[in-house]
Design a protein around this motif. Structure first.
Motif, short mmCIF file in Angstrom:
data_model
loop_
_atom_site.label_atom_id
_atom_site.label_comp_id
_atom_site.label_asym_id
_atom_site.label_seq_id
_atom_site.Cartn_x
_atom_site.Cartn_y
_atom_site.Cartn_z
N LEU A 309 0.83 -1.21 0.00
CA LEU A 309 0.00 0.00 0.00
C LEU A 309 0.86 1.26 0.00
O LEU A 309 0.53 2.26 -0.65
CB LEU A 309 -0.92 -0.01 1.22
CG LEU A 309 -2.03 -1.08 1.21
CD1 LEU A 309 -2.81 -1.04 2.51
CD2 LEU A 309 -2.96 -0.87 0.01
N GLU A 310 1.96 1.22 0.76
CA GLU A 310 2.85 2.38 0.77
C GLU A 310 3.50 2.62 -0.60
O GLU A 310 3.61 3.75 -1.08
CB GLU A 310 3.93 2.21 1.85
CG GLU A 310 3.39 2.33 3.27
CD GLU A 310 4.47 2.07 4.30
OE1 GLU A 310 5.55 1.57 3.91
OE2 GLU A 310 4.23 2.35 5.50
N VAL A 311 3.92 1.50 -1.26
CA VAL A 311 4.50 1.62 -2.61
C VAL A 311 3.44 2.12 -3.60
O VAL A 311 3.70 2.98 -4.46
CB VAL A 311 5.09 0.28 -3.07
CG1 VAL A 311 5.46 0.32 -4.56
CG2 VAL A 311 6.30 -0.10 -2.24
N GLY A 312 2.24 1.58 -3.44
CA GLY A 312 1.17 2.02 -4.34
C GLY A 312 0.81 3.48 -4.13
O GLY A 312 0.42 4.17 -5.08
N ASP A 313 0.93 3.91 -2.87
CA ASP A 313 0.63 5.32 -2.62
C ASP A 313 1.68 6.24 -3.27
O ASP A 313 1.35 7.31 -3.78
CB ASP A 313 0.57 5.56 -1.11
CG ASP A 313 0.20 7.00 -0.78
OD1 ASP A 313 -0.86 7.46 -1.26
OD2 ASP A 313 0.96 7.65 -0.03
N ALA A 314 2.95 5.80 -3.21
CA ALA A 314 4.02 6.62 -3.79
C ALA A 314 4.11 6.44 -5.31
O ALA A 314 4.37 7.39 -6.05
CB ALA A 314 5.36 6.27 -3.13
N TYR A 315 3.93 5.18 -5.74
CA TYR A 315 4.04 4.87 -7.17
C TYR A 315 2.82 4.04 -7.56
O TYR A 315 2.87 2.81 -7.54
CB TYR A 315 5.32 4.09 -7.46
CG TYR A 315 6.57 4.79 -6.93
CD1 TYR A 315 7.15 5.82 -7.65
CD2 TYR A 315 7.12 4.39 -5.71
CE1 TYR A 315 8.30 6.46 -7.16
CE2 TYR A 315 8.26 5.03 -5.22
CZ TYR A 315 8.85 6.06 -5.96
OH TYR A 315 9.96 6.68 -5.47
N PRO A 316 1.78 4.69 -7.90
CA PRO A 316 0.54 3.96 -8.22
C PRO A 316 0.72 2.93 -9.32
O PRO A 316 0.04 1.88 -9.30
CB PRO A 316 -0.43 5.07 -8.65
CG PRO A 316 0.11 6.30 -8.00
CD PRO A 316 1.60 6.16 -7.98
N GLU A 317 1.61 3.19 -10.27
CA GLU A 317 1.77 2.24 -11.37
C GLU A 317 2.43 0.94 -10.92
O GLU A 317 2.35 -0.09 -11.59
CB GLU A 317 2.61 2.88 -12.48
CG GLU A 317 4.07 3.13 -12.16
CD GLU A 317 4.29 4.41 -11.38
OE1 GLU A 317 5.44 4.75 -11.09
OE2 GLU A 317 3.27 5.06 -11.03
N LEU A 318 3.08 0.96 -9.70
CA LEU A 318 3.73 -0.26 -9.18
C LEU A 318 2.86 -1.03 -8.20
O LEU A 318 3.29 -2.04 -7.64
CB LEU A 318 5.05 0.12 -8.51
CG LEU A 318 6.11 0.78 -9.40
CD1 LEU A 318 7.36 1.10 -8.59
CD2 LEU A 318 6.46 -0.12 -10.58
N LEU A 319 1.65 -0.59 -7.93
CA LEU A 319 0.76 -1.26 -6.96
C LEU A 319 0.40 -2.66 -7.42
O LEU A 319 -0.12 -2.86 -8.53
CB LEU A 319 -0.51 -0.44 -6.74
CG LEU A 319 -1.55 -1.04 -5.78
CD1 LEU A 319 -0.96 -1.20 -4.39
CD2 LEU A 319 -2.80 -0.18 -5.74
N ASP A 320 0.68 -3.65 -6.58
CA ASP A 320 0.37 -5.07 -6.87
C ASP A 320 -0.98 -5.39 -6.22
O ASP A 320 -1.05 -5.87 -5.09
CB ASP A 320 1.48 -5.96 -6.33
CG ASP A 320 1.24 -7.43 -6.67
OD1 ASP A 320 0.33 -7.73 -7.47
OD2 ASP A 320 1.96 -8.29 -6.09
N VAL A 321 -2.03 -5.10 -6.96
CA VAL A 321 -3.37 -5.34 -6.41
C VAL A 321 -3.62 -6.81 -6.13
O VAL A 321 -4.13 -7.17 -5.05
CB VAL A 321 -4.43 -4.74 -7.35
CG1 VAL A 321 -5.84 -5.09 -6.85
CG2 VAL A 321 -4.26 -3.25 -7.48
#
Length: 500
Positions: A309-321
């Motif tokens: 979630l922290e990575v997705g918040d900083a880099y949305p394109e890297l979010l592993d849903v």
């Protein structure tokens, strides 16, 4: 003195007081019985003495009066010991003991002889000038009844009574015996002879005083001996109490209470206490391990989810849903397992509803559409057990999940009835199996074998522990052995449903 150290609130004090009270009641009852028995025996002795005196006086009358003497000259025993009255059948006093001043209990209160007037010659004993005897008595008797003794004979003791007499100014209690006698002139008289009860009263009084003086001493001895014996017997209990207090204060469950060498109730209490401490220590250790393992298992998915979630918040394109969803599912399953274990540990009991185990297996297997390896089902018809459908379905699901993780290409489920009547549900795979040394350890919570850990896709090591707990609450057993194909065979054995 503090409330917790009150001397009369202890078992020792209560036991001593109770024993003393019981002995006191027993001694009082025994003392009363002894006094009553002593009084009765001495009263009987006085009766025998009165009987003997009455017979002796009657024999003297039968043999001497009025042949050789008159009633006034009759020799009587000592009045103080044996007061005597000789009266006619009508109650007129003929002679009484010397110095007799007062008497009661004989029915004749007179103690002094009143002589008949000279104009009544028939009143003198032995006077046979009173005219013709209408009664036809050939022996010159004076109207004797049919029950009177024959001339010169005495009758039987016909009455005993209690009374008192005053002799020479001294009053005492007496027992009186009454007997009839016919003198040689044919006149029937009645003899009242007494025996003193002074010996009885003295003996009873002395015995009562001795008992009253000895009772407190004896009760003190009983209470003291009981106190000492109880203190000696309860000394190990005090040792157990002190050690338990120390364990409670230190929270060190590895300590144990001292066990006496004797084989009595206190020794059994100490052994049971130590067994309880051992079980408690094991339970606390198990709880601590459970909390530690649960914290560890929860930390991993939570940390992974937070990182994503922290990575997705900083880099949305890297979010592993998909990964975040998988971690969330894993976290949800772990929470559900922990809640179920908590309910089982709290003593939750399953229902006792009859259900067809074969039908349950077929239904549950048909719903597992995402299994890696197809499951082969072999079940009989009408094989019923009693229990909770949801919990038994959870056992089957956990066993199938375990088999799916380890099987190479085959998973089989069978339901049949054993020769002993038990219902057997078996789950078999063709994996590497379970080493014999590990076959019990795998049912412990959070335990995963090394090779299983490397291949595990998210299991926390709770599935088999939950399966065994549920099985035991259904009065069944869950074991593992080698399968014919070389893998593992888990066998769930349950009692059949009762027939109504």
């Amino acid at each position: 003195m503090s409330a917790g150290r009150r001397p009369f609130g202890s078992v020792r004090a209560k036991t001593s007081l109770g024993a003393t009270a019981v002995v006191a009641v027993a001694l009082v009852a025994a003392g009363i019985a002894v006094l009553l028995s002593l009084r009765a025996n001495l009263t009987d002795q006085a009766d025998r003495q009165a009987d003997s005196t009455a017979r002796d006086v009657a024999l003297d009358i039968a043999s001497q009066v009025p042949a050789r003497t008159s009633y006034a000259d009759l020799e009587l025993p000592a009045t103080e010991e044996h007061p005597v009255q000789v009266v006619t059948e009508e109650g007129r006093l003929l002679v009484a003991g010397e110095d007799l001043e007062r008497i009661s209990g004989t029915g004749v209160p007179a103690v002094r002889v009143v002589r008949s007037p000279p104009s009544q010659p028939s009143a003198e004993p032995g006077d046979d000038s009173g005219g013709d005897d209408d009664s036809g008595d050939d022996h010159g008797g004076h109207g004797r009844g049919s029950d009177d003794p024959a001339i010169g004979e005495i009758g039987e003791i016909k009455d005993r009574s209690s009374g008192s007499a005053t002799v020479d100014g001294r009053t005492g209690d007496y027992r009186f015996a009454t007997i009839a006698v016919t003198d040689t002139a044919g006149q029937t008289v009645v003899v009242h002879a007494g025996a003193s009860l002074a010996a009885r009263d003295t003996a009873v009084g002395t015995t009562a005083v001795a008992m009253l003086l000895g009772l407190p001493v004896l009760l003190l001895v009983v209470g003291g001996v009981t106190w000492l014996v109880t203190r000696r017997a309860l000394r190990p209990v005090e040792g157990i109490r002190r050690e338990m207090a120390a364990i409670t204060a230190s929270e060190d469950l590895s300590r144990r209470v001292p066990e006496p060498a004797a084989h009595d109730e206190v020794a059994r209490l100490a052994r049971t206490t130590n067994e309880t401490l051992t079980a408690l220590e094991a339970a606390v250790d198990r709880q601590r391990r459970f909390v530690a393992d649960a914290s560890h298992e929860l930390r991993s998915p939570i940390a992974s989810l937070r990182t994503q979630l922290e990575v997705g918040d900083a880099y949305p394109e890297l979010l592993d849903v998909p990964g975040a969803v998988a971690d969330t599912v894993r976290l949800q399953q772990l929470a559900a397992d922990l809640l179920l274990l908590a309910r089982l540990d709290a003593g939750e009991r399953p229902g006792r509803t009859p259900l067809d185990l074969g039908a349950l297996v077929r239904e549950e297997v048909s719903q597992r559409t995402s299994d890696r390896i197809p499951v082969t089902v072999e079940t009989g018809q009408g094989i019923e057990v009693a229990g909770s459908r949801g919990q038994l379905a959870r056992v089957l699901g956990n066993l199938l999940d375990n088999a799916q993780r380890h099987a190479r290409g085959s998973v089989e489920v069978s339901v049949h009835r054993a020769d002993d009547g038990q219902v057997v549900l078996a789950v078999t795979d063709d994996g590497s199996g379970v080493p014999e040394a590990e076959r019990e350890r795998i049912f412990e919570r959070f335990v995963r074998l090394d090779d299983a850990r490397s291949r595990d896709d998210g299991g926390a090591g709770l599935g088999l522990a939950i399966a065994r707990d549920i099985t035991e609450r259904h009065n069944g057993t869950l074991t593992v052995a080698n399968s014919p194909s070389g893998g593992a065979r888990f066998a769930l054995r349950l009692p059949p449903a009762p027939s109504f």
